[in-house]
Scaffold this motif. Sequence first.
Motif, mmCIF file in Angstrom:
data_model
loop_
_atom_site.group_PDB
_atom_site.id
_atom_site.type_symbol
_atom_site.label_atom_id
_atom_site.label_comp_id
_atom_site.label_asym_id
_atom_site.label_seq_id
_atom_site.Cartn_x
_atom_site.Cartn_y
_atom_site.Cartn_z
ATOM 1 N N GLU A 104 1.142 -1.391 -0.009
ATOM 2 C CA GLU A 104 0.337 0.512 -0.052
ATOM 3 C C GLU A 104 1.058 1.630 -0.420
ATOM 4 O OE1 GLU A 104 -2.322 0.162 3.254
ATOM 5 O OE2 GLU A 104 -3.915 -1.842 2.625
ATOM 6 N N VAL A 105 1.422 1.041 1.020
ATOM 7 C CA VAL A 105 2.772 2.823 1.047
ATOM 8 C C VAL A 105 3.432 2.370 -0.210
ATOM 9 C CG1 VAL A 105 4.570 3.610 1.999
ATOM 10 C CG2 VAL A 105 3.177 2.519 3.561
ATOM 11 N N LYS A 106 4.014 1.858 -0.786
ATOM 12 C CA LYS A 106 5.162 1.978 -2.171
ATOM 13 C C LYS A 106 3.484 2.507 -3.535
ATOM 14 C CE LYS A 106 6.528 -1.248 -5.697
ATOM 15 N NZ LYS A 106 6.863 -2.648 -6.295
ATOM 16 N N GLU A 107 2.214 1.853 -3.392
ATOM 17 C CA GLU A 107 1.712 2.598 -4.719
ATOM 18 C C GLU A 107 1.327 3.796 -4.134
ATOM 19 O OE1 GLU A 107 -0.911 2.244 -7.927
ATOM 20 O OE2 GLU A 107 0.052 1.055 -7.400
ATOM 21 N N ALA A 108 1.341 4.874 -3.014
ATOM 22 C CA ALA A 108 1.143 5.830 -2.184
ATOM 23 C C ALA A 108 2.047 6.746 -2.797
ATOM 24 C CB ALA A 108 0.784 5.453 -0.890
ATOM 25 N N ALA A 109 3.520 5.768 -2.925
ATOM 26 C CA ALA A 109 4.396 6.253 -3.488
ATOM 27 C C ALA A 109 4.755 7.168 -4.300
ATOM 28 C CB ALA A 109 5.570 5.731 -2.169
ATOM 29 N N ARG A 110 3.811 6.023 -5.559
ATOM 30 C CA ARG A 110 3.771 5.923 -6.485
ATOM 31 C C ARG A 110 3.157 6.495 -7.125
ATOM 32 N NH1 ARG A 110 1.142 4.493 -10.937
ATOM 33 N NH2 ARG A 110 -0.477 3.492 -9.323
ATOM 34 N N LEU A 111 1.571 6.855 -6.750
ATOM 35 C CA LEU A 111 0.827 8.349 -6.834
ATOM 36 C C LEU A 111 1.597 9.580 -5.838
ATOM 37 C CD1 LEU A 111 -2.192 6.034 -5.799
ATOM 38 C CD2 LEU A 111 -1.069 6.526 -7.843
ATOM 39 N N ALA A 112 2.068 9.529 -5.055
ATOM 40 C CA ALA A 112 2.474 10.789 -4.586
ATOM 41 C C ALA A 112 3.765 11.647 -5.790
ATOM 42 C CB ALA A 112 2.851 10.742 -3.460
ATOM 43 N N ARG A 113 4.754 10.626 -6.657
ATOM 44 C CA ARG A 113 5.396 10.731 -6.952
ATOM 45 C C ARG A 113 4.982 11.218 -8.434
ATOM 46 N NH1 ARG A 113 11.245 6.981 -8.615
ATOM 47 N NH2 ARG A 113 11.173 7.413 -7.038
ATOM 48 N N GLU A 114 4.409 10.887 -9.186
ATOM 49 C CA GLU A 114 3.454 10.895 -10.450
ATOM 50 C C GLU A 114 2.660 12.122 -10.518
ATOM 51 O OE1 GLU A 114 0.542 7.979 -11.271
ATOM 52 O OE2 GLU A 114 2.685 6.683 -11.559
ATOM 53 N N LYS A 115 1.903 12.367 -9.269
ATOM 54 C CA LYS A 115 1.715 13.515 -9.026
ATOM 55 C C LYS A 115 2.169 14.636 -8.905
ATOM 56 C CE LYS A 115 -1.749 15.455 -5.788
ATOM 57 N NZ LYS A 115 -2.267 15.525 -4.498
ATOM 58 N N SER A 116 3.033 14.826 -8.010
ATOM 59 C CA SER A 116 4.513 15.732 -8.129
ATOM 60 C C SER A 116 4.990 16.198 -9.467
ATOM 61 C CB SER A 116 5.922 15.230 -6.884
ATOM 62 O OG SER A 116 6.640 16.157 -7.046
ATOM 63 N N GLN A 117 5.131 14.769 -10.362
ATOM 64 C CA GLN A 117 5.721 15.285 -11.615
ATOM 65 C C GLN A 117 5.349 16.020 -12.436
ATOM 66 O OE1 GLN A 117 7.201 11.635 -13.069
ATOM 67 N NE2 GLN A 117 8.858 10.820 -12.324
ATOM 68 N N ASP A 118 3.207 15.902 -12.504
ATOM 69 C CA ASP A 118 2.339 16.859 -13.523
ATOM 70 C C ASP A 118 2.141 17.738 -12.191
ATOM 71 O OD1 ASP A 118 2.211 14.098 -14.361
ATOM 72 O OD2 ASP A 118 0.629 13.805 -13.047
ATOM 73 N N LYS A 119 2.386 18.110 -11.160
ATOM 74 C CA LYS A 119 2.909 19.306 -10.830
ATOM 75 C C LYS A 119 3.923 20.364 -11.300
ATOM 76 C CE LYS A 119 1.889 21.729 -6.606
ATOM 77 N NZ LYS A 119 2.050 21.640 -4.666
ATOM 78 N N THR A 120 4.677 19.453 -11.884
ATOM 79 C CA THR A 120 6.039 20.206 -11.770
ATOM 80 C C THR A 120 6.174 20.430 -13.129
ATOM 81 O OG1 THR A 120 7.401 19.247 -10.196
ATOM 82 C CG2 THR A 120 8.981 19.873 -11.871
ATOM 83 N N GLU A 121 5.716 19.913 -14.593
ATOM 84 C CA GLU A 121 5.433 20.106 -15.246
ATOM 85 C C GLU A 121 4.428 21.238 -16.027
ATOM 86 O OE1 GLU A 121 4.074 16.200 -17.509
ATOM 87 O OE2 GLU A 121 5.798 15.644 -17.223
ATOM 88 N N LEU A 122 3.165 21.041 -15.213
ATOM 89 C CA LEU A 122 2.018 22.390 -15.207
ATOM 90 C C LEU A 122 3.418 23.360 -14.603
ATOM 91 C CD1 LEU A 122 -0.726 20.649 -14.203
ATOM 92 C CD2 LEU A 122 -0.171 21.430 -16.106
ATOM 93 N N THR A 123 4.077 23.911 -13.189
ATOM 94 C CA THR A 123 4.456 25.411 -13.263
ATOM 95 C C THR A 123 5.615 25.130 -13.286
ATOM 96 O OG1 THR A 123 5.597 23.732 -11.085
ATOM 97 C CG2 THR A 123 3.276 24.369 -11.420
ATOM 98 N N ASN A 124 6.319 24.709 -14.904
ATOM 99 C CA ASN A 124 7.326 25.166 -15.146
ATOM 100 C C ASN A 124 7.509 26.064 -16.348
ATOM 101 O OD1 ASN A 124 10.225 24.991 -16.389
ATOM 102 N ND2 ASN A 124 9.894 22.822 -17.066
ATOM 103 N N PRO A 125 8.047 27.555 -16.488
ATOM 104 C CA PRO A 125 7.595 28.616 -17.477
ATOM 105 C C PRO A 125 7.978 27.675 -18.768
ATOM 106 C CG PRO A 125 8.783 29.244 -15.280
ATOM 107 C CD PRO A 125 8.596 27.609 -15.194
#
Length: 351
Positions: A104-125
Amino acid sequence: REQPIFSTRAHVFQIDPATKRNWIPASKHALTVSYFYDATRSVYRIISVGGTKAIINSTITPNMTFTKTSQKFGQWADSRANTVYGLGFASEQHLSQFAEKFQEVKEAARLAREKSQDKTELTNPALNITSHQVLPSPIISSNGPGEDKLFRSQSADVEITTEKERLKKMLSEGSVSEVQWEAEFFSLQDNNNKLVAALHEANANVDQWKKQLAAYQEETETLRQRVAELESQGAHDSSSENNKEELSQTLEELELLIKAKDEEIQMLKSQKCGRWEAEGEREETLQKLQELEARNAELERRLHLAEQTLAETLAEREKIQNEVTKVAEIMDVKIFELSEIRQGLAKLVES
Protein backbone atom coordinates in the motif's frame (compact mmCIF):
# COMPACT_ATOMS: atom_id res chain seq x y z
CA ARG A 1 6.25 16.31 10.66
CA GLU A 2 6.18 12.59 10.09
CA GLN A 3 3.32 10.64 11.62
CA PRO A 4 3.30 6.88 12.33
CA ILE A 5 0.67 5.00 10.30
CA PHE A 6 1.49 1.37 11.18
CA SER A 7 3.66 -0.37 13.78
CA THR A 8 4.65 -3.95 14.54
CA ARG A 9 7.43 -5.84 16.32
CA ALA A 10 10.07 -7.97 14.63
CA HIS A 11 13.69 -9.10 14.85
CA VAL A 12 15.77 -6.84 12.56
CA PHE A 13 18.64 -8.12 10.40
CA GLN A 14 21.00 -6.56 7.84
CA ILE A 15 22.90 -8.31 5.09
CA ASP A 16 26.61 -8.81 5.69
CA PRO A 17 28.35 -6.18 3.50
CA ALA A 18 31.37 -8.46 3.08
CA THR A 19 29.69 -11.67 1.90
CA LYS A 20 26.27 -10.32 0.78
CA ARG A 21 24.87 -13.70 1.89
CA ASN A 22 24.83 -13.94 5.68
CA TRP A 23 22.44 -12.04 7.94
CA ILE A 24 23.73 -9.94 10.83
CA PRO A 25 21.25 -9.39 13.71
CA ALA A 26 20.80 -5.70 14.52
CA SER A 27 19.68 -6.33 18.12
CA LYS A 28 19.24 -9.11 20.68
CA HIS A 29 15.50 -8.60 21.07
CA ALA A 30 12.53 -7.77 18.86
CA LEU A 31 12.17 -4.07 18.00
CA THR A 32 9.29 -1.83 17.01
CA VAL A 33 9.20 -1.31 13.24
CA SER A 34 6.93 1.54 12.04
CA TYR A 35 5.77 3.15 8.82
CA PHE A 36 5.97 6.98 8.91
CA TYR A 37 4.39 9.45 6.51
CA ASP A 38 5.64 13.01 5.88
CA ALA A 39 2.69 15.00 4.53
CA THR A 40 4.81 18.03 3.62
CA ARG A 41 6.99 16.01 1.23
CA SER A 42 4.63 13.06 0.54
CA VAL A 43 7.38 10.68 1.65
CA TYR A 44 6.97 7.28 3.32
CA ARG A 45 9.68 5.75 5.48
CA ILE A 46 10.26 2.59 7.54
CA ILE A 47 11.94 3.42 10.84
CA SER A 48 13.13 1.22 13.71
CA VAL A 49 15.15 2.51 16.65
CA GLY A 50 17.29 0.28 18.88
CA GLY A 51 18.79 1.92 21.93
CA THR A 52 19.88 5.41 20.89
CA LYS A 53 20.45 4.77 17.19
CA ALA A 54 18.23 4.18 14.17
CA ILE A 55 18.51 0.56 13.06
CA ILE A 56 16.26 1.07 10.00
CA ASN A 57 15.82 4.40 8.16
CA SER A 58 14.55 3.39 4.74
CA THR A 59 12.66 5.71 2.38
CA ILE A 60 10.14 3.72 0.32
CA THR A 61 10.28 4.21 -3.44
CA PRO A 62 8.00 2.76 -6.15
CA ASN A 63 10.73 0.44 -7.42
CA MET A 64 11.21 -1.35 -4.07
CA THR A 65 9.92 -4.90 -3.54
CA PHE A 66 9.22 -6.72 -0.28
CA THR A 67 9.87 -10.46 -0.64
CA LYS A 68 8.66 -13.24 1.68
CA THR A 69 11.48 -15.76 1.94
CA SER A 70 9.74 -18.00 4.51
CA GLN A 71 6.57 -18.18 6.59
CA LYS A 72 7.90 -15.67 9.15
CA PHE A 73 10.71 -13.82 7.36
CA GLY A 74 10.76 -11.12 4.70
CA GLN A 75 13.29 -8.74 3.16
CA TRP A 76 13.71 -5.71 0.88
CA ALA A 77 16.68 -3.92 -0.67
CA ASP A 78 17.41 -0.21 -0.14
CA SER A 79 19.74 1.17 -2.79
CA ARG A 80 20.13 4.51 -0.99
CA ALA A 81 21.34 2.84 2.20
CA ASN A 82 23.28 0.28 0.10
CA THR A 83 22.00 -2.64 2.17
CA VAL A 84 19.29 -5.28 2.43
CA TYR A 85 17.00 -5.35 5.46
CA GLY A 86 15.43 -8.52 6.85
CA LEU A 87 12.60 -8.88 9.39
CA GLY A 88 11.72 -11.98 11.41
CA PHE A 89 8.16 -11.97 12.77
CA ALA A 90 6.51 -13.94 15.54
CA SER A 91 3.80 -15.31 13.25
CA GLU A 92 2.85 -15.57 9.61
CA GLN A 93 -0.06 -13.17 10.18
CA HIS A 94 2.28 -10.37 11.28
CA LEU A 95 4.42 -10.95 8.18
CA SER A 96 1.36 -10.77 5.90
CA GLN A 97 0.18 -7.53 7.53
CA PHE A 98 3.58 -5.91 7.09
CA ALA A 99 3.80 -7.05 3.45
CA GLU A 100 0.30 -5.70 2.66
CA LYS A 101 1.16 -2.36 4.26
CA PHE A 102 4.42 -2.26 2.27
CA GLN A 103 2.47 -2.73 -0.97
CA GLU A 104 0.00 0.00 0.00
CA VAL A 105 2.76 2.45 0.92
CA LYS A 106 4.67 1.61 -2.26
CA GLU A 107 1.57 2.36 -4.37
CA ALA A 108 0.97 5.60 -2.45
CA ALA A 109 4.59 6.63 -3.06
CA ARG A 110 4.15 5.96 -6.77
CA LEU A 111 0.98 8.07 -6.95
CA ALA A 112 2.68 10.86 -4.98
CA ARG A 113 5.63 10.83 -7.39
CA GLU A 114 3.36 10.98 -10.44
CA LYS A 115 1.36 13.79 -8.89
CA SER A 116 4.55 15.70 -8.09
CA GLN A 117 5.81 15.25 -11.67
CA ASP A 118 2.51 16.49 -13.11
CA LYS A 119 2.57 19.48 -10.83
CA THR A 120 6.18 20.26 -11.83
CA GLU A 121 5.32 20.10 -15.53
CA LEU A 122 2.35 22.45 -15.08
CA THR A 123 4.38 25.00 -13.09
CA ASN A 124 7.47 24.91 -15.36
CA PRO A 125 7.65 28.28 -17.28
CA ALA A 126 9.40 26.63 -20.24
CA LEU A 127 6.22 24.69 -21.10
CA ASN A 128 4.25 27.95 -21.58
CA ILE A 129 6.19 28.57 -24.77
CA THR A 130 4.54 26.56 -27.53
CA SER A 131 6.24 25.28 -30.61
CA HIS A 132 4.64 27.87 -32.96
CA GLN A 133 5.74 30.88 -30.85
CA VAL A 134 8.86 32.76 -32.01
CA LEU A 135 11.04 34.71 -29.66
CA PRO A 136 11.58 38.32 -30.74
CA SER A 137 14.93 38.99 -32.31
CA PRO A 138 17.28 41.40 -30.60
CA ILE A 139 17.11 45.02 -31.72
CA ILE A 140 19.94 45.90 -34.04
CA SER A 141 21.30 49.38 -33.46
CA SER A 142 23.35 51.35 -35.87
CA ASN A 143 25.95 52.08 -33.30
CA GLY A 144 28.05 49.25 -31.91
CA PRO A 145 28.29 50.38 -28.27
CA GLY A 146 24.49 50.50 -27.88
CA GLU A 147 24.08 46.92 -29.14
CA ASP A 148 26.79 45.76 -26.78
CA LYS A 149 25.08 47.50 -23.85
CA LEU A 150 21.74 45.80 -24.58
CA PHE A 151 23.37 42.36 -24.68
CA ARG A 152 25.07 42.87 -21.33
CA SER A 153 21.77 43.93 -19.68
CA GLN A 154 19.93 40.78 -20.81
CA SER A 155 22.77 38.52 -19.53
CA ALA A 156 22.67 40.23 -16.13
CA ASP A 157 18.91 39.63 -15.85
CA VAL A 158 19.37 35.94 -16.66
CA GLU A 159 22.11 35.60 -14.05
CA ILE A 160 19.96 37.28 -11.36
CA THR A 161 17.02 34.99 -12.16
CA THR A 162 19.26 31.91 -11.97
CA GLU A 163 20.70 33.03 -8.64
CA LYS A 164 17.19 33.55 -7.23
CA GLU A 165 16.13 30.06 -8.31
CA ARG A 166 19.24 28.57 -6.73
CA LEU A 167 18.60 30.40 -3.45
CA LYS A 168 14.96 29.25 -3.42
CA LYS A 169 16.09 25.66 -3.97
CA MET A 170 18.63 25.88 -1.15
CA LEU A 171 16.02 27.34 1.22
CA SER A 172 13.50 24.63 0.36
CA GLU A 173 16.10 21.90 0.88
CA GLY A 174 17.08 23.49 4.19
CA SER A 175 13.47 23.53 5.40
CA VAL A 176 13.02 19.89 4.37
CA SER A 177 16.15 18.90 6.27
CA GLU A 178 14.96 20.87 9.28
CA VAL A 179 11.62 19.07 9.24
CA GLN A 180 13.38 15.73 8.86
CA TRP A 181 15.73 16.38 11.77
CA GLU A 182 12.84 17.60 13.90
CA ALA A 183 10.95 14.36 13.20
CA GLU A 184 14.06 12.34 14.09
CA PHE A 185 14.40 14.33 17.32
CA PHE A 186 10.82 13.68 18.42
CA SER A 187 11.12 9.99 17.51
CA LEU A 188 14.33 9.62 19.53
CA GLN A 189 12.80 11.53 22.45
CA ASP A 190 9.80 9.20 22.49
CA ASN A 191 12.06 6.12 22.39
CA ASN A 192 14.19 7.60 25.17
CA ASN A 193 11.11 8.00 27.37
CA LYS A 194 10.13 4.41 26.70
CA LEU A 195 13.63 3.20 27.58
CA VAL A 196 13.63 5.19 30.83
CA ALA A 197 10.28 3.67 31.81
CA ALA A 198 11.58 0.18 30.97
CA LEU A 199 14.71 0.83 33.06
CA HIS A 200 12.63 1.90 36.08
CA GLU A 201 10.48 -1.20 35.72
CA ALA A 202 13.58 -3.41 35.49
CA ASN A 203 15.06 -1.81 38.62
CA ALA A 204 11.79 -2.41 40.49
CA ASN A 205 11.84 -6.04 39.37
CA VAL A 206 15.45 -6.40 40.54
CA ASP A 207 14.52 -5.11 44.01
CA GLN A 208 11.62 -7.55 44.15
CA TRP A 209 13.88 -10.43 43.09
CA LYS A 210 16.38 -9.45 45.80
CA LYS A 211 13.66 -9.64 48.45
CA GLN A 212 12.50 -13.00 47.15
CA LEU A 213 16.08 -14.32 47.16
CA ALA A 214 16.55 -13.17 50.78
CA ALA A 215 13.32 -14.93 51.76
CA TYR A 216 14.43 -18.10 49.94
CA GLN A 217 17.77 -18.00 51.70
CA GLU A 218 16.05 -17.81 55.09
CA GLU A 219 13.74 -20.68 54.18
CA THR A 220 16.70 -22.72 52.94
CA GLU A 221 18.57 -22.14 56.21
CA THR A 222 15.47 -23.23 58.14
CA LEU A 223 15.26 -26.37 56.03
CA ARG A 224 18.90 -27.15 56.68
CA GLN A 225 18.33 -26.85 60.44
CA ARG A 226 15.31 -29.12 60.25
CA VAL A 227 17.28 -31.70 58.27
CA ALA A 228 20.03 -31.63 60.93
CA GLU A 229 17.45 -32.08 63.67
CA LEU A 230 15.83 -34.96 61.81
CA GLU A 231 19.20 -36.61 61.29
CA SER A 232 19.95 -36.41 65.03
CA GLN A 233 16.48 -37.68 65.89
CA GLY A 234 16.88 -40.54 63.42
CA ALA A 235 20.20 -41.54 65.06
CA HIS A 236 18.78 -41.58 68.58
CA ASP A 237 15.18 -42.75 68.08
CA SER A 238 15.50 -45.21 65.22
CA SER A 239 13.89 -47.97 67.31
CA SER A 240 10.56 -46.16 67.60
CA GLU A 241 7.91 -46.83 64.96
CA ASN A 242 6.15 -43.54 65.57
CA ASN A 243 9.37 -41.61 65.03
CA LYS A 244 9.85 -43.51 61.78
CA GLU A 245 6.46 -42.41 60.49
CA GLU A 246 7.05 -38.81 61.56
CA LEU A 247 10.46 -38.78 59.90
CA SER A 248 9.05 -40.19 56.65
CA GLN A 249 6.27 -37.59 56.64
CA THR A 250 8.73 -34.80 57.34
CA LEU A 251 10.99 -36.01 54.55
CA GLU A 252 8.07 -35.97 52.13
CA GLU A 253 7.23 -32.42 53.22
CA LEU A 254 10.83 -31.36 52.70
CA GLU A 255 10.88 -32.91 49.25
CA LEU A 256 7.68 -31.04 48.36
CA LEU A 257 9.17 -27.79 49.67
CA ILE A 258 12.38 -28.31 47.69
CA LYS A 259 10.37 -29.07 44.56
CA ALA A 260 8.31 -25.90 45.08
CA LYS A 261 11.47 -23.84 45.55
CA ASP A 262 12.95 -25.35 42.37
CA GLU A 263 9.80 -24.37 40.46
CA GLU A 264 9.98 -20.84 41.86
CA ILE A 265 13.64 -20.60 40.89
CA GLN A 266 12.79 -21.76 37.36
CA MET A 267 10.01 -19.16 37.23
CA LEU A 268 12.45 -16.47 38.35
CA LYS A 269 14.83 -17.58 35.62
CA SER A 270 12.12 -17.35 32.96
CA GLN A 271 11.04 -13.92 34.23
CA LYS A 272 14.64 -12.80 34.25
CA CYS A 273 15.14 -13.89 30.63
CA GLY A 274 12.05 -11.93 29.49
CA ARG A 275 13.37 -8.62 30.88
CA TRP A 276 16.61 -6.71 30.40
CA GLU A 277 18.35 -5.08 33.29
CA ALA A 278 21.67 -3.64 34.30
CA GLU A 279 24.54 -6.07 33.72
CA GLY A 280 25.88 -5.98 37.26
CA GLU A 281 22.48 -6.60 38.84
CA ARG A 282 21.85 -9.55 36.53
CA GLU A 283 25.19 -11.19 37.31
CA GLU A 284 24.56 -10.85 41.04
CA THR A 285 21.08 -12.36 40.68
CA LEU A 286 22.45 -15.27 38.63
CA GLN A 287 25.12 -15.95 41.23
CA LYS A 288 22.56 -16.01 44.02
CA LEU A 289 20.32 -18.32 42.02
CA GLN A 290 23.27 -20.67 41.47
CA GLU A 291 24.02 -20.63 45.21
CA LEU A 292 20.38 -21.49 45.95
CA GLU A 293 20.50 -24.34 43.45
CA ALA A 294 23.72 -25.64 45.06
CA ARG A 295 22.14 -25.46 48.51
CA ASN A 296 19.03 -27.24 47.30
CA ALA A 297 21.21 -29.94 45.75
CA GLU A 298 23.08 -30.30 49.08
CA LEU A 299 19.76 -30.59 50.92
CA GLU A 300 18.59 -33.25 48.51
CA ARG A 301 21.85 -35.16 49.01
CA ARG A 302 21.52 -34.95 52.78
CA LEU A 303 17.90 -36.08 52.58
CA HIS A 304 18.99 -39.02 50.48
CA LEU A 305 21.67 -39.90 53.03
CA ALA A 306 19.13 -39.59 55.87
CA GLU A 307 16.78 -41.92 54.03
CA GLN A 308 19.60 -44.41 53.51
CA THR A 309 20.60 -44.18 57.19
CA LEU A 310 16.99 -44.72 58.26
CA ALA A 311 16.64 -47.72 55.96
CA GLU A 312 19.89 -49.21 57.28
CA THR A 313 18.81 -48.63 60.89
CA LEU A 314 15.48 -50.32 60.26
CA ALA A 315 17.22 -53.23 58.58
CA GLU A 316 19.59 -53.60 61.52
CA ARG A 317 16.69 -53.46 63.97
CA GLU A 318 14.86 -56.19 62.07
CA LYS A 319 18.06 -58.25 62.01
CA ILE A 320 18.47 -57.84 65.77
CA GLN A 321 14.84 -58.78 66.34
CA ASN A 322 15.34 -61.90 64.22
CA GLU A 323 18.45 -62.84 66.18
CA VAL A 324 16.64 -62.23 69.48
CA THR A 325 13.81 -64.46 68.29
CA LYS A 326 16.28 -67.20 67.32
CA VAL A 327 18.05 -66.93 70.70
CA ALA A 328 14.69 -67.13 72.49
CA GLU A 329 13.80 -70.25 70.53
CA ILE A 330 17.17 -71.82 71.39
CA MET A 331 16.67 -70.90 75.03
CA ASP A 332 13.22 -72.50 75.00
CA VAL A 333 14.76 -75.71 73.60
CA LYS A 334 17.52 -75.66 76.20
CA ILE A 335 15.03 -75.06 79.01
CA PHE A 336 12.89 -77.94 77.74
CA GLU A 337 15.96 -80.22 77.63
CA LEU A 338 16.97 -79.17 81.17
CA SER A 339 13.47 -79.90 82.45
CA GLU A 340 13.63 -83.40 80.94
CA ILE A 341 17.06 -84.01 82.47
CA ARG A 342 15.77 -82.91 85.88
CA GLN A 343 12.81 -85.25 85.60
CA GLY A 344 15.17 -88.14 84.68
CA LEU A 345 17.40 -87.36 87.67
CA ALA A 346 14.39 -87.25 89.95
CA LYS A 347 13.29 -90.69 88.75
CA LEU A 348 16.80 -92.07 89.31
CA VAL A 349 16.88 -90.67 92.82
CA GLU A 350 13.51 -92.21 93.63
CA SER A 351 14.56 -95.59 92.25
